[in-house]
Design a protein around this motif. Structure first.
Motif, PDB file in Angstrom:
ATOM      1  N   GLU A 190      77.038  18.956   5.869  1.00 46.86           N
ATOM      2  CA  GLU A 190      76.191  19.605   7.299  1.00 46.86           C
ATOM      3  C   GLU A 190      76.948  19.608   8.164  1.00 46.86           C
ATOM      4  N   GLY A 191      76.991  21.434   9.124  1.00 49.41           N
ATOM      5  CA  GLY A 191      77.134  21.327  10.178  1.00 49.41           C
ATOM      6  C   GLY A 191      78.129  22.800   9.989  1.00 49.41           C
ATOM      7  N   ARG A 192      78.970  23.319  11.336  1.00 51.69           N
ATOM      8  CA  ARG A 192      79.295  24.827  10.559  1.00 51.69           C
ATOM      9  C   ARG A 192      81.011  24.644   9.792  1.00 51.69           C
ATOM     10  N   VAL A 193      81.098  23.034   9.440  1.00 50.48           N
ATOM     11  CA  VAL A 193      82.606  23.042   8.939  1.00 50.48           C
ATOM     12  C   VAL A 193      82.157  22.037   7.754  1.00 50.48           C
ATOM     13  N   HIS A 252      81.254  24.638   2.104  1.00 48.66           N
ATOM     14  CA  HIS A 252      80.398  25.927   2.643  1.00 48.66           C
ATOM     15  C   HIS A 252      81.574  26.079   3.027  1.00 48.66           C
ATOM     16  N   ALA A 253      82.473  25.652   3.944  1.00 50.04           N
ATOM     17  CA  ALA A 253      82.629  26.586   4.965  1.00 50.04           C
ATOM     18  C   ALA A 253      84.707  25.445   5.097  1.00 50.04           C
ATOM     19  N   VAL A 257      82.103  17.960  14.103  1.00 49.63           N
ATOM     20  CA  VAL A 257      83.035  18.174  13.383  1.00 49.63           C
ATOM     21  C   VAL A 257      82.994  17.435  11.860  1.00 49.63           C
TER      22      VAL A 257
END
Length: 258
Positions: A53-56, A101-102, A22
């Protein structure tokens, strides 16, 4: 390395944070970030995009690195080190764009508000959540948020420790644009390209003028504007831009960033 630099066409540099799972702040990540910024400074792009990069974008900081400090002096040394990162970004003489992005928490948000422009996806959320460990933000996020949104909003943001959606941050004038989740990366690059093809040194001059404004308002900025602007006289972009305007009309000049 957890932070890398990629060079694209049109003079764009893309700095990517990638420290799974994260993207927590750590001294190692900071060292990697410094090396990436050294590379940027050594060969300045016409625009810098910072993304993750990544989900968060980031889940925050490695709290263990705070807890490992045993004295107030050691703690202050850590905070001084942390403050250096957004300061370096703020001082860059080229346009800087942050893509969220998140979820974007703590140190990553403080880096974002040190950039010139913040682009966010519709699902992005932002927060300075240091209250959960009894701390206040240490990387300039409080004051840079206040510069964008006002002191009252900055206090609310820090005191509540809530997560604020992109649309709210746009309304507060913190986020510049909210973009759809679908095609977000492509839309961000399209925006960055539109900046990168412009007169880079003139943009740097605008940043200098605005730094004086932040330091002392309109009178302070006025005291420096003509000296800053006149330094552009010798740039190829200004001379070529004026010639193009007189020869071909407005909007037809091509700029080289020189």
């Amino acid at each position: 390395m957890s932070v890398t630099v990629q060079r694209l066409d049109d003079g764009i540099a893309v700095l990517t944070i990638d420290a799974p799972p994260v993207n927590l702040y750590s001294l190692q990540l900071h060292a990697d970030f410094d090396r990436a910024l050294d590379e940027i400074v050594a060969d300045l792009p016409r625009a810098l995009l910072i993304r993750a990069e990544g989900r968060v974008v980031s889940g925050g900081v490695d709290v263990a690195q705070f807890h490992a400090r045993k004295t107030k002096a050691e703690t202050k040394a850590l905070y001084d080190r942390m403050l250096e990162l957004p300061t370096r970004i703020d001082e860059l003489p080229v346009p800087t764009i942050f893509a969220a992005h998140a979820l974007t928490l703590t140190w990553a948000f403080e880096v974002a508000v040190a950039c010139d422009i913040i682009l966010a996806s519709e699902k992005a959320k932002f927060g300075l959540v240091e209250r959960v460990i009894g701390l206040t933000p240490t990387m300039g996020g409080t004051q840079r948020l206040a510069a964008r949104a006002g002191v009252g909003r900055a206090k609310e943001f820090v005191f509540t420790g809530d997560l604020y959606p992109a649309e709210t941050m746009e309304r507060w004038n913190v986020v510049n644009r909210v973009l759809p989740v679908e095609g977000f990366d492509e839309a961000v690059l399209s925006f960055v390209r539109s900046i990168a093809v412009g007169p880079t040194k003139a943009f740097g001059a605008a940043k200098d003028i605005l730094r004086h404004f932040e330091a002392g308002g309109v009178p302070e900025a006025n005291a420096h504007t003509t000296a800053i602007a006149s330094e552009l006289f010798d740039t190829a972009d200004l001379q070529g831009g004026m010639e193009s305007f007189l020869r071909d009309g407005p909007g037809r000049a091509s700029f080289q960033g020189r």
